[in-house]
Design an enzyme around this catalytic site. Structure first.
Site, PDB file in Angstrom:
ATOM      1  N   SER A 541      62.899   8.177  30.468  1.00 31.08           N
ATOM      2  CA  SER A 541      63.461   6.857  30.177  1.00 31.08           C
ATOM      3  C   SER A 541      64.828   7.023  29.536  1.00 31.08           C
ATOM      4  CB  SER A 541      62.536   6.103  29.222  1.00 31.08           C
ATOM      5  OG  SER A 541      63.187   4.947  28.742  1.00 31.08           O
ATOM      6  N   TYR A 554      57.081   3.364  22.523  1.00 32.79           N
ATOM      7  CA  TYR A 554      57.526   3.749  23.870  1.00 32.79           C
ATOM      8  C   TYR A 554      58.561   4.870  23.791  1.00 32.79           C
ATOM      9  CZ  TYR A 554      59.469   3.353  28.576  1.00 32.79           C
ATOM     10  OH  TYR A 554      59.892   3.616  29.844  1.00 32.79           O
TER      11      TYR A 554
END
Ligand code: ZN
Length: 657
Positions: A541, A554
């Protein structure tokens, strides 16, 4: 067997050629008659040529068409008289015959006519049907095959001893037909090859085929040689994925390219592999010459691929010595492997190819067992098998084959495959020729595509037992694992650290981090055996290099995964396994970007959702497809020298650059 003819269905087909299409499809529907492009049919029609003169035209099945799905365009129209006359020649090489047939086509863009066209031409009936019916082969692939056929059919069929398909067979049939056919003759039995029927209408010819085959079935039933229940058996070894992936690795090495290896462990397959007389039965040849190329001449018994390759090389040297033209040895890898511990394994360059091998060998097993019950299976002598395997027409086909897709014969596993980036990865990997195993906790994954090169498995990757079971299924289906795409992930609602509870934190870690550790650990022994070395691609990410407030769980999970990937790249580099990470950002056509999440992130930056979607240096949205293409490239040869890399796929991010 029953006739499938239906007048109701038949009215949907126009004219004599239409009915030829219809009854060909009826034959094609029954795998005990024809398999995967086997068999052929024809009809003789009168058509006007450009000068308005009537001409007899033979419409015969074209190569590349399957009877089950054939259409009018799948039949090649040939001028009957000159094709029939070819049978008067004393000899004609098969390439010259193929050429002569093509020059008699009345439609230049028709498919190449069947190599059995001359045979169809010399039979004076309008409709001719040819199959490799299991029941007839069980009767004739025996020492007393000729007597059995004569005794069963009397003067209703002409019996032809084995001759290799091509011109010599057409000539032998023409002579035998002229000498033996009488008013009662409705068919021809070609020993160790198959059966022909003929008639004046499509229905008559088709139903004569059904009648001839039914009589063979009845005879086998009467001799207790038709339904043969599997013998009691020992369970297969478990877990299977280690030994199977090792076997696939050896088969691929022998073939000189990655191969798909499918394993069947149903009672019939295991029962056959565990028979007392398997050492003899497994070494018998194919039931009809049509099957030689796809199943190779004899299966491998056990797992000693090197011994098989040595035997194949000796067989090639022995038989090629008498060939007039030089021939190139095919890859010596076995296509069928019979192993009492594993079952029956079928190898092919693709999943579809391996499935065809499995199908053909399943019918071969039936035929071997039935012929054995009649007193003994007898395949063709080795020299005849060699002639078929190295037929100049087959060699020409191999020379004409183009470059295969980049991942042909390889297997990829993608997690989170039901939607978004995962689904796009499945599509790009399939498009590059890989067989793909898609895992998802959404049960819909099982029905996503129905194609032989895709296995959708319902699996929660946080459950170690489920992951292990999925890998077992994957290796049973395709033989191993070459590429692993770790994509499954969750993106919880935006929460500041001050309000972040441990339940949410742990749930995110379990999916985004822990599951990937166990999957990589379990996949490692398989990736080590990948014929072109294993590859792992991790979907990271942008949050790894540039985290955002409110996304602590996250961001931390992806950062930990990133570090895990770097360690894995170091540890597995010695095994040739490449591990690379992609850092996508703002890929909005994925499951984690629900409307709520989008609005929350946009609101966080004080901009509209539309602005948020294009908020990158290039000002362009990033799609799942963009990410998936890069995943496939990372697995491909262009990145052969790259491991441990982190590649952004985010349209350019100021904080990252
Ligand atoms: Zn045939």
């Amino acid at each position: 067997m029953q006739s499938l003819w239906s007048d109701q269905e038949a009215v949907g087909f126009q004219g004599d050629l239409g009915l030829r299409v219809y009854s060909s499809r009826l034959l094609g529907r029954d795998p005990t008659l024809v398999l995967h492009g086997g068999g052929n049919t024809s009809v003789k029609l009168v058509e006007l040529n450009l000068h308005g003169e009537p001409e007899d035209i033979l419409y015969v099945k074209g190569s590349g068409w399957d009877l089950e799905t054939i259409e009018s365009a799948g039949f090649a129209p040939l001028r009957l008289a000159p094709v029939r006359r070819l049978a008067e020649l004393v000899s004609l090489s098969d390439p010259a015959m193929v050429n002569a047939l093509r020059t008699q086509m009345t439609r230049a863009d028709a498919p190449a006519p069947s190599v059995e066209s001359i045979l169809h031409a010399v039979i004076p009936h309008r409709y001719v049907d040819h199959t490799h019916a299991d029941a007839v082969l069980a009767l004739t692939d025996t020492a007393q095959g000729a007597e059995s056929a004569r005794e069963l059919y009397g003067d209703e069929v002409v019996v032809i001893p084995y001759v290799m398909p091509g011109f010599a067979l057409a000539r032998a049939c023409a002579e035998a037909y002229a000498a033996q056919a009488g008013p009662r003759t409705i068919g021809m039995v070609l020993l160790q090859h198959g059966v022909f029927s003929f008639g004046d209408t499509a229905r008559e010819s088709y139903e004569r085929m059904v009648a001839l085959v039914s009589r063979a079935e009845d005879r086998l039933r009467a001799r207790r040689a038709w339904d043969l229940p599997p013998e009691p058996l020992a369970p297969p070894v478990t877990p299977l994925r280690g030994p199977l992936a090792a076997l696939r690795s050896r088969v691929s090495k022998a073939a000189g390219r990655p191969m798909i290896l499918r394993t069947d462990q149903d009672p019939k397959s295991l029962g056959f592999a565990q028979r007392q007389d398997i050492a003899k039965l497994s070494q018998e040849g194919p039931m009809t010459p049509d099957h030689v190329i796809r199943t190779k001449c004899v299966p491998l018994l056990g797992d000693d691929v090197d011994a098989y390759v040595a035997a194949y090389q000796a067989y090639f040297v022995e038989h090629s010595a008498r060939c007039a033209e030089p021939v190139t040895m095919l890859d010596p890898a076995p296509r069928v492997i019979v192993d009492p511990r594993l079952g029956i394994c079928s190898a092919g360059v693709s999943a579809r190819d391996a499935d065809i091998v499995a199908d053909i060998y399943s019918h071969t097993v039936d035929t071997i067992l039935r012929a054995t019950a009649l007193g003994g299976y007898r395949a063709l002598p080795e020299a005849d098998l060699f002639d078929m395997e190295y037929w100049d027409l087959e060699q020409a086909k191999l020379r004409g084959a183009g470059a295969p897709p980049v991942f042909q014969g390889e297997v990829a596993l993608v997690t989170g495959a039901a939607s978004g980036i995962g689904r796009a990865c499945v599509d790009t990997l399939l498009a590059r020729g890989a067989a793909v195993v898609g895992l998802d906790r959404n049960p819909d994954i099982r029905g996503h595509h129905s194609r032989p090169d895709l296995l959708g498995l319902h699996c929660d990757v946080t459950e170690e037992a489920a992951v292990s079971a999925a890998l077992e299924s994957a290796v049973l289906r395709f033989g191993g694992l070459d590429m692993l795409v770790l994509n499954a992930g969750v993106f919880p609602p935006s929460t500041p650290v001050a309000a972040l509870d441990m339940t949410t934190w742990r749930a995110v870690m379990r999916v985004n981090l822990d599951a990937n550790l166990s999957l990589m650990r379990e996949a490692y022994p398989l990736l080590k055996l990948a014929p072109r070395s294993g590859r792992v691609v991790i979907i990271g990410s942008k949050n790894v290099p540039a985290p955002g407030p409110g996304a602590a769980a996250y961001s931390a999970s992806k950062a930990a995964l990133n570090q895990l990937a770097r360690v894995v790249a170091l540890e597995w580099g010695g095994d040739g396994i490449r591990v690379n990470t992609l850092h996508p950002n703002a890929v909005f056509d994925t499951g984690i970007w629900t409307g709520d999440v989008l609005e929350a992130r946009a609101a966080h930056y004080g901009i509209s959702v539309e602005q948020y979607q294009r908020r990158n240096v290039l000002g362009r949205p990033v799609t799942s497809r963009d990410v998936a293409e890069l995943v496939a490239e990372l697995c491909g040869p262009r990145f052969a020298c790259t491991t441990g890399a982190q590649v952004p796929v985010d349209g350019g991010n100021e904080r990252v650059i």
